[in-house]
Design a protein around this motif. Structure first.
Motif, PDB file in Angstrom:
ATOM      1  N   ALA A 295     -14.439   5.601  -1.623  1.00 42.88           N
ATOM      2  CA  ALA A 295     -14.405   5.605  -3.087  1.00 42.88           C
ATOM      3  C   ALA A 295     -13.087   6.171  -3.609  1.00 42.88           C
ATOM      4  CB  ALA A 295     -15.576   6.409  -3.632  1.00 42.88           C
ATOM      5  N   LYS A 296     -12.513   7.088  -2.850  1.00 38.64           N
ATOM      6  CA  LYS A 296     -11.239   7.711  -3.250  1.00 38.64           C
ATOM      7  C   LYS A 296     -10.055   7.102  -2.522  1.00 38.64           C
ATOM      8  CE  LYS A 296     -13.301  12.199  -4.323  1.00 38.64           C
ATOM      9  NZ  LYS A 296     -13.286  13.663  -4.017  1.00 38.64           N
ATOM     10  N   ASN A 297     -10.313   6.154  -1.630  1.00 36.03           N
ATOM     11  CA  ASN A 297      -9.232   5.562  -0.815  1.00 36.03           C
ATOM     12  C   ASN A 297      -8.420   6.654  -0.130  1.00 36.03           C
ATOM     13  OD1 ASN A 297      -9.745   2.781  -1.325  1.00 36.03           O
ATOM     14  ND2 ASN A 297      -8.834   3.031  -3.354  1.00 36.03           N
TER      15      ASN A 297
ATOM     16  N   SER B 156      -2.979   3.941  -2.358  1.00 30.33           N
ATOM     17  CA  SER B 156      -3.019   3.216  -3.625  1.00 30.33           C
ATOM     18  C   SER B 156      -2.378   1.846  -3.427  1.00 30.33           C
ATOM     19  CB  SER B 156      -2.315   3.996  -4.738  1.00 30.33           C
ATOM     20  OG  SER B 156      -0.960   4.212  -4.406  1.00 30.33           O
ATOM     21  N   GLY B 157      -2.553   0.976  -4.405  1.00 35.43           N
ATOM     22  CA  GLY B 157      -2.032  -0.383  -4.285  1.00 35.43           C
ATOM     23  C   GLY B 157      -3.105  -1.320  -3.758  1.00 35.43           C
TER      24      GLY B 157
ATOM     25  N   VAL C 184       0.865  -1.182   0.000  1.00 32.53           N
ATOM     26  CA  VAL C 184       0.000   0.000   0.000  1.00 32.53           C
ATOM     27  C   VAL C 184       0.896   1.225   0.000  1.00 32.53           C
ATOM     28  CG1 VAL C 184      -1.725   1.324   1.269  1.00 32.53           C
ATOM     29  CG2 VAL C 184      -1.867  -1.181   1.213  1.00 32.53           C
ATOM     30  N   GLN C 185       0.631   2.144  -0.883  1.00 30.82           N
ATOM     31  CA  GLN C 185       1.371   3.399  -0.927  1.00 30.82           C
ATOM     32  C   GLN C 185       0.479   4.516  -0.392  1.00 30.82           C
ATOM     33  OE1 GLN C 185       1.131   1.459  -4.025  1.00 30.82           O
ATOM     34  NE2 GLN C 185       2.846   0.341  -3.128  1.00 30.82           N
ATOM     35  N   LEU C 186       1.079   5.384   0.410  1.00 27.76           N
ATOM     36  CA  LEU C 186       0.351   6.485   1.043  1.00 27.76           C
ATOM     37  C   LEU C 186       1.032   7.808   0.723  1.00 27.76           C
ATOM     38  CD1 LEU C 186      -0.060   4.821   4.556  1.00 27.76           C
ATOM     39  CD2 LEU C 186      -1.763   4.892   2.741  1.00 27.76           C
TER      40      LEU C 186
END
Length: 124
Positions: free
Chosen positions: A75-77, A25-26, A2-4
């Motif tokens: 929805a947008k994480n 993301s990820g 997971v990228q933040l």
């Protein structure tokens, strides 16, 4: 993985109300908690707030309770930290974090992924 990525930091005046954002993301479908920690120079990393990704569990550190609000947009994480009535002692690098496994939502060791951090400086 997971990228933040955090955004929204900067210089604010005491009493101001900045908002931080953290986009994930990820493998976001594996996340069960997202949170915010902060670290001031010479101090340990401090728990600020956390939210269960289902949205039914929200937690705050004592020093920010009543002033900060954490929220998320599935929805947008993205997770947000609305900070109100900022004080000079809120000055720190703010880190976004995510958990995919198990652990305490109140401790840094309970999280698996971290953003690069964003500086928030509060001027008096």
């Amino acid at each position: 993985q997971v990228q933040l990525v955090e955004s929204g930091g900067g210089l604010v005046q005491a009493g101001g109300s900045p908002r931080l954002s953290c986009a994930a993301s990820g493998r976001t479908s594996s996340m069960n908690f997202m949170g915010w920690f902060r670290q001031a120079p010479g101090k340990e990393r401090e728990f600020v707030a956390a939210i269960n990704w289902r949205g039914d569990g929200i937690y705050y550190g004592d020093s920010v309770k009543g002033r900060f609000t954490i929220s998320r947009d599935t929805a947008k994480n993205t997770v947000y930290l609305q900070m109100n009535n900022m004080k000079p002692e809120d000055t720190a690098v703010y880190y976004c974090t995510a958990r995919v496994g198990y652990g305490s939502q109140f401790t840094a060791t309970g999280y698996d992924y971290w953003g690069q951090g964003t500086q928030v400086t509060v001027s008096s």
